[in-house]
Design a protein around this motif. Structure first.
Motif, PDB file in Angstrom:
ATOM      1  N   VAL A  14       0.839  -1.204   0.000  1.00 63.38           N
ATOM      2  CA  VAL A  14       0.000   0.000   0.000  1.00 63.38           C
ATOM      3  C   VAL A  14       0.871   1.251   0.000  1.00 63.38           C
ATOM      4  O   VAL A  14       0.613   2.213  -0.726  1.00 63.38           O
ATOM      5  N   ARG A  15       1.910   1.232   0.802  1.00 67.71           N
ATOM      6  CA  ARG A  15       2.790   2.410   0.855  1.00 67.71           C
ATOM      7  C   ARG A  15       3.468   2.659  -0.488  1.00 67.71           C
ATOM      8  O   ARG A  15       3.675   3.793  -0.896  1.00 67.71           O
ATOM      9  N   THR A  16       3.795   1.581  -1.193  1.00 63.99           N
ATOM     10  CA  THR A  16       4.385   1.732  -2.517  1.00 63.99           C
ATOM     11  C   THR A  16       3.441   2.489  -3.448  1.00 63.99           C
ATOM     12  O   THR A  16       3.853   3.352  -4.217  1.00 63.99           O
ATOM     13  N   HIS A  17       2.155   2.160  -3.341  1.00 61.48           N
ATOM     14  CA  HIS A  17       1.188   2.785  -4.241  1.00 61.48           C
ATOM     15  C   HIS A  17       0.789   4.181  -3.769  1.00 61.48           C
ATOM     16  O   HIS A  17       0.555   5.069  -4.583  1.00 61.48           O
TER      17      HIS A  17
ATOM     18  N   PRO B  54       0.673   2.488 -10.636  1.00 62.84           N
ATOM     19  CA  PRO B  54      -0.330   3.536 -10.442  1.00 62.84           C
ATOM     20  C   PRO B  54       0.276   4.916 -10.273  1.00 62.84           C
ATOM     21  O   PRO B  54      -0.255   5.900 -10.746  1.00 62.84           O
ATOM     22  N   GLN B  55       1.409   4.982  -9.605  1.00 57.95           N
ATOM     23  CA  GLN B  55       2.000   6.299  -9.395  1.00 57.95           C
ATOM     24  C   GLN B  55       2.432   6.917 -10.718  1.00 57.95           C
ATOM     25  O   GLN B  55       2.492   8.117 -10.854  1.00 57.95           O
ATOM     26  N   ASP B  56       2.726   6.041 -11.698  1.00 63.52           N
ATOM     27  CA  ASP B  56       3.126   6.569 -12.988  1.00 63.52           C
ATOM     28  C   ASP B  56       1.970   7.285 -13.662  1.00 63.52           C
ATOM     29  O   ASP B  56       2.129   8.359 -14.202  1.00 63.52           O
ATOM     30  N   VAL B  74      -5.585  -1.444  -7.555  1.00 64.43           N
ATOM     31  CA  VAL B  74      -4.217  -1.861  -7.294  1.00 64.43           C
ATOM     32  C   VAL B  74      -3.955  -3.233  -7.894  1.00 64.43           C
ATOM     33  O   VAL B  74      -3.000  -3.445  -8.626  1.00 64.43           O
ATOM     34  N   LEU B  75      -4.821  -4.162  -7.599  1.00 65.49           N
ATOM     35  CA  LEU B  75      -4.686  -5.535  -8.086  1.00 65.49           C
ATOM     36  C   LEU B  75      -3.284  -6.070  -7.900  1.00 65.49           C
ATOM     37  O   LEU B  75      -2.618  -6.463  -8.837  1.00 65.49           O
ATOM     38  N   GLU B  76      -2.836  -6.019  -6.688  1.00 57.59           N
ATOM     39  CA  GLU B  76      -1.491  -6.500  -6.406  1.00 57.59           C
ATOM     40  C   GLU B  76      -1.570  -7.709  -5.492  1.00 57.59           C
ATOM     41  O   GLU B  76      -2.232  -7.663  -4.460  1.00 57.59           O
TER      42      GLU B  76
END
Lengths: 118, 313
Positions: A14-17, B54-56, B74-76
């Protein structure tokens, strides 16, 4: 203890995102074959989130029942217990088609609920 | 059911984005286990390599995030980061030509004793390395001293009482202490625990577990994730059977209910009876092409183990 490890992994992802942005909600998809107890996840999440920069982020868990498909007779069965056996023909050659899900589906950034919940 | 709720949420937000489904690639298309699934939820593992971060794609047009309550998909896989490092471990193992067994069990089932007997039989001919997971001590590693194997100890204690499993990063940290290129086989002796280790791939080729006959017949049903994840179940302490009421037929029936395909190897690490069959299996792993597990753990959400034959379709 299992759920604690899992929550740590969730917080890392979550922190990564999210980066530095506040997180309001983390949504998981957890299959019944994963041996993860939702109540225990929620409890462990409160500990991990508070100490991991995600204080206040709530955890929402979508559960997916276990489902198998018999390779012999083709019958699909939703399981109450993790016994991989076709109830019709007793074949053990079954395919798991649902119940092993274990992922983060979405997160809501910000301090309040997402737009669809207002 | 809950899945319907999940989809409604996703539709409500993801479609608002400029980049609606580019990160939703592949779902329901071409993945062997969900092509005919009645309700298309994202049960397959998102591939981090193809997955635009997503940050991109938030850069530039989402200034409202600080207050907006914006949902991002997110789908991670929860174990995604672990699986990425497990794949890196596996690549290193493959490059060095070494095969790896992840050995798991409950505490006290006899992993270390079995390893002693294994090293006693195989160590001169087979070059073996051991990664020893132990929460706080070197007791197990000490017991393996003197058999000519390279032993790398990983203490999993982290100040909170210790991790309950070895994960891919921990095993990776042990690799510099093992002469990979000079080894034929690495056995990862996991932390004694029937729950957590099953979820964390470490880059192994195969998973095996030690079950002691003293544990009772019901364990496969109580710990199905573990029993389903393994290629081999060692049934240890058979020398105690005359003193026990355990029903081995019932145990095997329970095992088959969750894992129809695992090889079952009864043995006594104490008397040595049956240990040769285990050693033969290890030799097969080293010399043969077969028996390799997928890189990812079951924790990836991919139904690749157990009842799902890996060579299907």
């Amino acid at each position: 203890m299992h759920e604690l490890s899992v929550c740590t992994a969730i917080a890392d992802a979550v922190r990564t995102h999210a980066g530095d942005r506040p997180v309001y909600e983390v949504r998981l998809c957890i299959g019944h074959l994963r041996q993860l107890v939702p109540d225990s996840l929620t409890f462990c999440w409160s500990l991990v989130a508070d100490h991991g920069g995600l204080a206040g982020a709530r955890l929402v868990i979508d559960e997916v029942p276990a489902e198998i498909e018999c390779e012999a007779c083709g019958r699909r069965t939703v399981l109450d217990h993790p016994v991989l056996l076709c109830p019709d023909c007793s074949s053990r050659l079954v395919r798991i088609i649902a119940g092993e899900e274990c992922h983060i589906t979405s997160i809501v950034l910000g301090d309040g609920p997402g737009t669809e919940e207002r | 059911m809950t899945m319907g709720r999940f989809h409604r949420h996703d539709d409500g937000t993801v479609h608002d984005h400029d980049h609606p489904h580019d990160h939703d690639h592949g779902h329901g298309h071409g993945h062997e286990y969900d092509h005919d699934h009645p309700h298309p939820h994202p049960q397959d593992r998102p591939d981090p390599q193809e997955h635009p971060h997503p940050q991109d794609h938030e850069v530039g047009d989402h200034s409202g995030y600080q207050t907006g309550g914006e949902r991002i998909e997110v789908l991670e896989a929860i174990f995604g980061e672990n699986d990425r490092l497990a794949a890196a471990n596996r690549a290193d193992f493959d490059a060095a030509g070494v095969r790896v067994v992840n050995l798991m069990s409950s505490p006290g089932a006899g992993k270390t004793q079995l390893l002693r007997e294994t090293l006693r039989r195989l160590s001169p001919g087979l070059r073996i390395g051991i990664v020893e997971g132990d929460i706080e001590t070197s007791l197990d590693a000490d017991r393996l001293d003197g058999f000519g194997a390279a032993v790398a100890l990983v203490n999993t204690g982290n100040g909170f009482g210790g991790e309950c499993h070895l994960d891919a990063p921990m095993v990776r940290s042990a690799l510099p202490r093992l002469p990979l290129a000079d080894l034929d086989l690495i056995i990862v002796e996991n932390v004694g625990n029937l729950v957590c280790p099953a979820e964390f791939a470490v880059g192994e080729d195969v998973k095996a577990m030690v079950y002691a006959v003293t544990e009772g017949e019901d364990k496969p049903l109580k710990y199905p994730v573990m029993f389903r994840s393994v290629d081999v179940v060692v049934m240890n302490k058979t020398d105690l059977l005359p003193h026990l009421d355990v029903d081995l037929d019932l145990f095997e029936k329970n095992l088959r209910a969750v894992n129809p395909r695992a090889r079952l190897l009864p043995l006594s690490a104490r008397t040595g009876e049956g240990v040769d069959a285990w050693c033969s299996w290890l030799n097969e792993i080293v010399t043969g092409p077969g028996g390799r597990s997928p890189v990812a753990s079951t924790g990836a959400g991919v139904p690749a183990h157990g009842a799902e034959p890996s060579d299907r379709e």
